[in-house]
Scaffold this active site. Structure first.
Site, PDB file in Angstrom:
ATOM      1  N   ARG A 166       0.769  -1.297   0.003  1.00 32.36           N
ATOM      2  CA  ARG A 166       0.002   0.037  -0.054  1.00 32.36           C
ATOM      3  C   ARG A 166       0.868   1.340  -0.017  1.00 32.36           C
ATOM      4  NH1 ARG A 166      -2.214  -3.696  -1.114  1.00 32.36           N
ATOM      5  NH2 ARG A 166      -4.255  -4.609  -0.251  1.00 32.36           N
ATOM      6  N   SER A 243     -11.492  -0.158   2.678  1.00 31.25           N
ATOM      7  CA  SER A 243     -10.834  -0.491   3.855  1.00 31.25           C
ATOM      8  C   SER A 243     -10.360   0.794   4.639  1.00 31.25           C
ATOM      9  CB  SER A 243      -9.686  -1.486   3.546  1.00 31.25           C
ATOM     10  OG  SER A 243     -10.024  -2.747   3.038  1.00 31.25           O
ATOM     11  N   GLU A 349      -5.726   4.262   5.468  1.00 32.62           N
ATOM     12  CA  GLU A 349      -5.329   4.519   4.416  1.00 32.62           C
ATOM     13  C   GLU A 349      -5.830   5.768   3.538  1.00 32.62           C
ATOM     14  OE1 GLU A 349      -6.089   1.361   1.401  1.00 32.62           O
ATOM     15  OE2 GLU A 349      -6.224  -0.336   2.893  1.00 32.62           O
TER      16      GLU A 349
END
Length: 357
Positions: A166, A243, A349
């Site tokens: 990520r 998420s 995130e």
């Protein structure tokens, strides 16, 4: 290129929150993107580049500068053979899931497990988008960007993107604006080996098997719908950023400490934290597990304006009239609660604009 003023930024995000933009420029081509960004930088004004808005929480005060919305189009097959695969260049403003659907229909294998992810193609390399055993880092050949420091076009080969979980060189700075992405996909009617257990179960195959691309795509979409991760305007569980927290990656020592804290909280015979091998001897665990076992179950926060999804604890959702402050307050409560329960700091995130989590 189109220009508007005092536009509600909530309309440009999947979380449906955010105040007005003083000025909104919609860039419909690569040249538009470069021209718009250069103009704002030359004027030394605040700039916010918005892609699909699926990983973005904008403050209720909005943005007192220029927002450049990426809307460029184009999917070009630059070459294709069984040796080199399909080299496909995708404009930053192309809808990501539309591209995945086309890849599956064309027989371009390698991104089928990334079906249903909201947002635009140009954003995928920024945080190395991944799901169900695939990451875009596995198929990206190069990323073409506009370098705001040198005001030149700069192309990054895969290795120069510094892809990790990520993360990428593009996420670490606001220097680069993605213009297009070149993907190298296999020419095949079958998917990559199915790497995710639930996905394999849904398909009725063993992990590691390959299935027709269309079957893989539909199975992924089914899994995502079960979790409220496919956008649906009528379903507030999908009014989210997907998420909200990344899965923590811990040293073996820190993971052992987590196991000890979990045993103290849940009992010596209670559930144990999921463990997955990560790079460099590190251990990845599940943010969703930590949230749930930390006392924040599905639907936590309801009937408030912001709540965890009723389908998946990892999604912070807008139940219809939440503000950005409501979203941030809930996310902060969950983050701090997990830290207090297990000693693990969850990392969000989504990018927050105008305020901090």
């Amino acid at each position: 290129m189109q220009e508007a003023h005092d536009v509600a930024l909530a309309t440009l995000t999947t979380m449906h929150v955010g105040g007005p933009a003083r000025r909104l420029v919609t860039a419909e081509s690569t040249d538009d993107i470069v021209d718009a960004v250069r103009e704002v930088d030359d004027a030394d004004e605040p700039l916010l580049v918005v892609s699909g808005g699926s990983n973005l929480v904008i403050s209720d005060d909005g943005f007192a500068g220029t927002v450049v919305r990426i809307a460029s189009q184009g999917i070009t097959l630059e070459s294709g053979d069984n040796c080199g695969g399909a080299m496909v260049r995708v404009a930053a403003g192309e809808n990501w899931d539309d591209f995945v659907a086309r890849a599956c229909s064309e027989g371009w294998s390698g991104i089928e497990a990334l079906s249903g992810i909201p947002g635009l193609a140009g954003a995928t390399p920024v945080q190395n988008v991944g799901a169900y055993g695939q990451e875009v880092a596995q198929t990206i050949a190069e990323v073409r960007t506009y370098d705001r420091h040198t005001q030149q076009i700069r192309t990054f080969a895969n290795a120069a993107c510094n892809f990790t979980y990520r993360h990428s060189v593009f996420k670490a700075t606001d220097r680069f604006v993605v213009l297009d992405v070149l993907f190298q996909l296999k020419i095949a009617d079958l998917s990559a080996p199915v790497a995710y257990a639930d996905l394999a179960t849904g398909l009725g195959v063993e992990q590691g098997q390959r299935v027709p691309l269309g079957d893989a795509r539909e199975a992924v979409l089914a899994q995502r719908r079960k979790r409220g991760m496919v956008l649906d305007p009528a379903d507030h569980d999908t009014w989210s950023c997907g998420s909200f927290f990344t899965n923590p990656i811990l040293s073996p020592t820190r993971f052992a400490e987590l196991e000890k804290r979990a045993a103290e909280r849940l009992g010596p015979d209670g559930p144990t934290p999921p463990r997955f091998d990560a790079a460099d001897g590190m251990v990845k665990t599940s943010a969703a597990w930590l949230i749930d076992k930390g006392g924040f179950g599905k639907g936590y926060g309801m009937p408030g304006p912001a709540a965890l999804s009723t389908k998946h604890t990892l999604a912070v959702t807008n139940r219809g009239d939440a503000t950005a402050s409501d979203i941030a307050d809930l996310a902060r409560t969950v983050r701090d609660g997990v830290r207090d329960a297990f000693g693990v700091e969850l990392v969000n995130e989504p990018v927050f604009v105008g305020h901090e989590l």
